[in-house]
Scaffold this motif. Structure first.
Motif, PDB file in Angstrom:
ATOM      1  N   THR A 146       0.866  -1.181   0.000  1.00  0.00           N
ATOM      2  CA  THR A 146       0.000   0.000   0.000  1.00  0.00           C
ATOM      3  C   THR A 146       0.904   1.232   0.000  1.00  0.00           C
ATOM      4  OG1 THR A 146      -0.134  -0.161   2.413  1.00  0.00           O
ATOM      5  CG2 THR A 146      -1.953  -1.122   1.155  1.00  0.00           C
ATOM      6  N   PRO A 147       0.372   2.416  -0.290  1.00  0.00           N
ATOM      7  CA  PRO A 147       1.242   3.597  -0.379  1.00  0.00           C
ATOM      8  C   PRO A 147       2.052   3.882   0.876  1.00  0.00           C
ATOM      9  CG  PRO A 147      -0.881   4.058  -1.374  1.00  0.00           C
ATOM     10  CD  PRO A 147      -1.012   2.723  -0.706  1.00  0.00           C
ATOM     11  N   ASP A 148       1.557   3.469   2.041  1.00  0.00           N
ATOM     12  CA  ASP A 148       2.279   3.721   3.285  1.00  0.00           C
ATOM     13  C   ASP A 148       3.205   2.569   3.687  1.00  0.00           C
ATOM     14  OD1 ASP A 148       0.320   1.892   3.874  1.00  0.00           O
ATOM     15  OD2 ASP A 148      -0.400   2.906   5.689  1.00  0.00           O
ATOM     16  N   SER A 149       3.363   1.576   2.823  1.00  0.00           N
ATOM     17  CA  SER A 149       4.189   0.421   3.165  1.00  0.00           C
ATOM     18  C   SER A 149       5.659   0.806   3.264  1.00  0.00           C
ATOM     19  CB  SER A 149       4.029  -0.677   2.116  1.00  0.00           C
ATOM     20  OG  SER A 149       4.969  -1.708   2.347  1.00  0.00           O
ATOM     21  N   THR A 175      -0.586  -5.645  -4.703  1.00  0.00           N
ATOM     22  CA  THR A 175      -1.221  -4.472  -4.106  1.00  0.00           C
ATOM     23  C   THR A 175      -2.622  -4.813  -3.632  1.00  0.00           C
ATOM     24  OG1 THR A 175      -2.173  -3.675  -6.196  1.00  0.00           O
ATOM     25  CG2 THR A 175       0.059  -2.924  -5.636  1.00  0.00           C
ATOM     26  N   SER A 176      -3.132  -4.006  -2.738  1.00  0.00           N
ATOM     27  CA  SER A 176      -4.517  -4.131  -2.288  1.00  0.00           C
ATOM     28  C   SER A 176      -4.957  -2.791  -1.749  1.00  0.00           C
ATOM     29  CB  SER A 176      -4.664  -5.221  -1.217  1.00  0.00           C
ATOM     30  OG  SER A 176      -3.889  -4.892  -0.074  1.00  0.00           O
ATOM     31  N   GLY A 177      -6.270  -2.631  -1.592  1.00  0.00           N
ATOM     32  CA  GLY A 177      -6.800  -1.397  -1.028  1.00  0.00           C
ATOM     33  C   GLY A 177      -7.192  -0.371  -2.072  1.00  0.00           C
ATOM     34  N   PRO A 178      -7.889   0.671  -1.659  1.00  0.00           N
ATOM     35  CA  PRO A 178      -8.425   1.655  -2.593  1.00  0.00           C
ATOM     36  C   PRO A 178      -7.381   2.519  -3.291  1.00  0.00           C
ATOM     37  CG  PRO A 178      -8.794   2.343  -0.330  1.00  0.00           C
ATOM     38  CD  PRO A 178      -8.298   0.941  -0.271  1.00  0.00           C
ATOM     39  N   ALA A 179      -6.132   2.495  -2.830  1.00  0.00           N
ATOM     40  CA  ALA A 179      -5.078   3.319  -3.437  1.00  0.00           C
ATOM     41  C   ALA A 179      -4.071   2.446  -4.194  1.00  0.00           C
ATOM     42  CB  ALA A 179      -4.384   4.156  -2.369  1.00  0.00           C
ATOM     43  N   ILE A 184       1.240   1.282  -6.974  1.00  0.00           N
ATOM     44  CA  ILE A 184       1.907   0.788  -8.181  1.00  0.00           C
ATOM     45  C   ILE A 184       2.895   1.817  -8.697  1.00  0.00           C
ATOM     46  CG2 ILE A 184       1.556   0.157 -10.604  1.00  0.00           C
ATOM     47  CD1 ILE A 184      -1.221  -0.960  -9.667  1.00  0.00           C
ATOM     48  N   ARG A 185       2.460   3.062  -8.783  1.00  0.00           N
ATOM     49  CA  ARG A 185       3.349   4.108  -9.321  1.00  0.00           C
ATOM     50  C   ARG A 185       4.541   4.353  -8.402  1.00  0.00           C
ATOM     51  NH1 ARG A 185      -2.020   6.570 -11.009  1.00  0.00           N
ATOM     52  NH2 ARG A 185      -2.051   6.207 -13.272  1.00  0.00           N
ATOM     53  N   GLN A 202       1.167  -7.626  -9.096  1.00  0.00           N
ATOM     54  CA  GLN A 202      -0.080  -8.397  -8.992  1.00  0.00           C
ATOM     55  C   GLN A 202      -1.112  -7.532  -8.282  1.00  0.00           C
ATOM     56  OE1 GLN A 202      -1.731 -12.401  -6.722  1.00  0.00           O
ATOM     57  NE2 GLN A 202       0.329 -12.451  -7.572  1.00  0.00           N
ATOM     58  N   SER A 203      -2.214  -7.232  -8.968  1.00  0.00           N
ATOM     59  CA  SER A 203      -3.211  -6.316  -8.416  1.00  0.00           C
ATOM     60  C   SER A 203      -4.622  -6.829  -8.621  1.00  0.00           C
ATOM     61  CB  SER A 203      -3.085  -4.935  -9.083  1.00  0.00           C
ATOM     62  OG  SER A 203      -1.850  -4.330  -8.779  1.00  0.00           O
ATOM     63  N   THR A 204      -5.516  -6.301  -7.812  1.00  0.00           N
ATOM     64  CA  THR A 204      -6.938  -6.602  -7.950  1.00  0.00           C
ATOM     65  C   THR A 204      -7.528  -5.762  -9.073  1.00  0.00           C
ATOM     66  OG1 THR A 204      -7.218  -7.187  -5.618  1.00  0.00           O
ATOM     67  CG2 THR A 204      -9.185  -6.464  -6.808  1.00  0.00           C
TER      68      THR A 204
END
Length: 323
Positions: A146-149, A175-179, A184-185, A202-204
């Motif tokens: 996630t972006p805060d990872s 990735t997971s979650g709304p962001a 990814i970027r 790998q994404s939803t």
């Protein structure tokens, strides 16, 4: 890149992979799962089911298999299957680290998995994966970035991952979650020694959650292999739970709603591998029909109308019970 093995595959199902999240542990969040697995979900019963699925998938042209440290005993089940079938040398094997399975083979555990993207967890889980899959492991992914990872900014971790890549293991992330798009970027910008670190993402992505599409297209353009997970939205696009629009298109196609939902994902030009999360061989066979579904413009428009706001989609996913 191990995924180059799929480039010469001639079967239409070669770009559909099989993920073992639903059968590597007794509890998971997929809708309808309570009727998909044996009543007694012993280790032996789920090992047998996993091997049955792997046999069926391989026989029908599937060449990518996906597991994770947090999928209960999925790595163990896959490793046992590979050992029993030494002639199977044309598959691509991917696993993930970053979540620790904590349910102790219970379906009523208060917490099923714990997330930690630290160097220490990577080193521990990499050793655990190596003990099971050895040199059969092609791809090792950070699980659910996630972006805060901290995995996006930890230079020591990046160095360790680059070492693994130098030794022949492809390094990727999920990735997971709304962001997802933001994550990814951010991951695409991670470099070690001036070279991009990650080679897969790998994404939803599915008819209900399409927000990652532009970023996935950018990843594809940058040379990453894109793996799509949760194409059936954890069962929301399958069986009796499928929206009316998907059911109507499936009736026109004469195939299952799951095949239609996965066909929508397969037609994306950036999708390299689309995962089936089937828990039965019947589900798997139906999923694989996605390779022959041809959607017209009217059908695509009806499916496009199903898209939800990411925050709404992920909130609903977070409320799905562990069965």
């Amino acid at each position: 890149m191990p995924f180059a093995r799929l480039a010469s595959a001639t079967t239409p199902t070669a770009h559909i992979g099989l993920g073992l999240a639903a059968v590597g542990r007794p509890g998971y969040i997929n809708l309808g799962r309570e009727g998909d697995l044996p009543a007694e979900r012993t280790v032996d019963a789920l090992r047998a089911r996993s091997h049955e699925l792997l046999d069926a998938a391989y026989a029908q042209g599937v060449r990518y298999f996906d597991v994770a440290r947090s999928y209960g005993r999925a790595e163990e089940f896959l490793a046992g299957w590979l050992t029993a079938r030494p002639d199977v040398d044309d598959v691509v094997i991917g696993s993930k680290w970053g979540y620790t399975y904590t349910a102790d083979w219970r379906t009523d555990a208060q917490k099923h998995e714990v997330k930690d993207h630290s160097v220490q967890t990577y080193e521990r889980q990499r050793a655990e994966t190596a003990a099971l899959l050895g040199d059969r492991l092609d791809l090792y992914q950070i699980h659910s970035v996630t972006p805060d990872s901290p995995a996006l900014t930890d230079k020591e971790l990046h160095a360790r991952l680059a070492e693994a890549a130098a030794q022949g293991t492809t390094v990727g992330f999920s990735t997971s979650g709304p962001a997802q798009a933001e994550a990814i970027r951010a991951a695409l910008a991670v470099t070690v020694g001036g070279a991009p670190l990650f080679r897969t993402v790998q994404s939803t992505y599915n008819a209900l959650e399409t927000s990652a599409a532009p970023a996935l297209a950018e990843a594809h353009e940058a040379g990453l292999t894109v793996i799509v997970k949760e194409g059936l939205a954890n069962g929301r696009l399958a069986g009796p739970h499928a929206p009316e629009a998907v059911t109507a298109v499936a009736e026109q196609a004469g195939l299952g709603v799951d095949a239609v939902a996965l066909a929508l994902v397969l037609r994306q030009p950036w999708a390299g591998v689309v995962l089936s999360g089937a828990a039965t061989t019947v589900q798997l066979a139906s999923n694989l029909h996605a390779a022959v579904v041809d959607l017209d413009d009217d059908q695509l428009a009806r499916l496009a109308a199903l898209t939800e706001e990411p925050a709404v989609y992920w909130e609903r996913r977070g409320q799905l019970p562990w069965h």
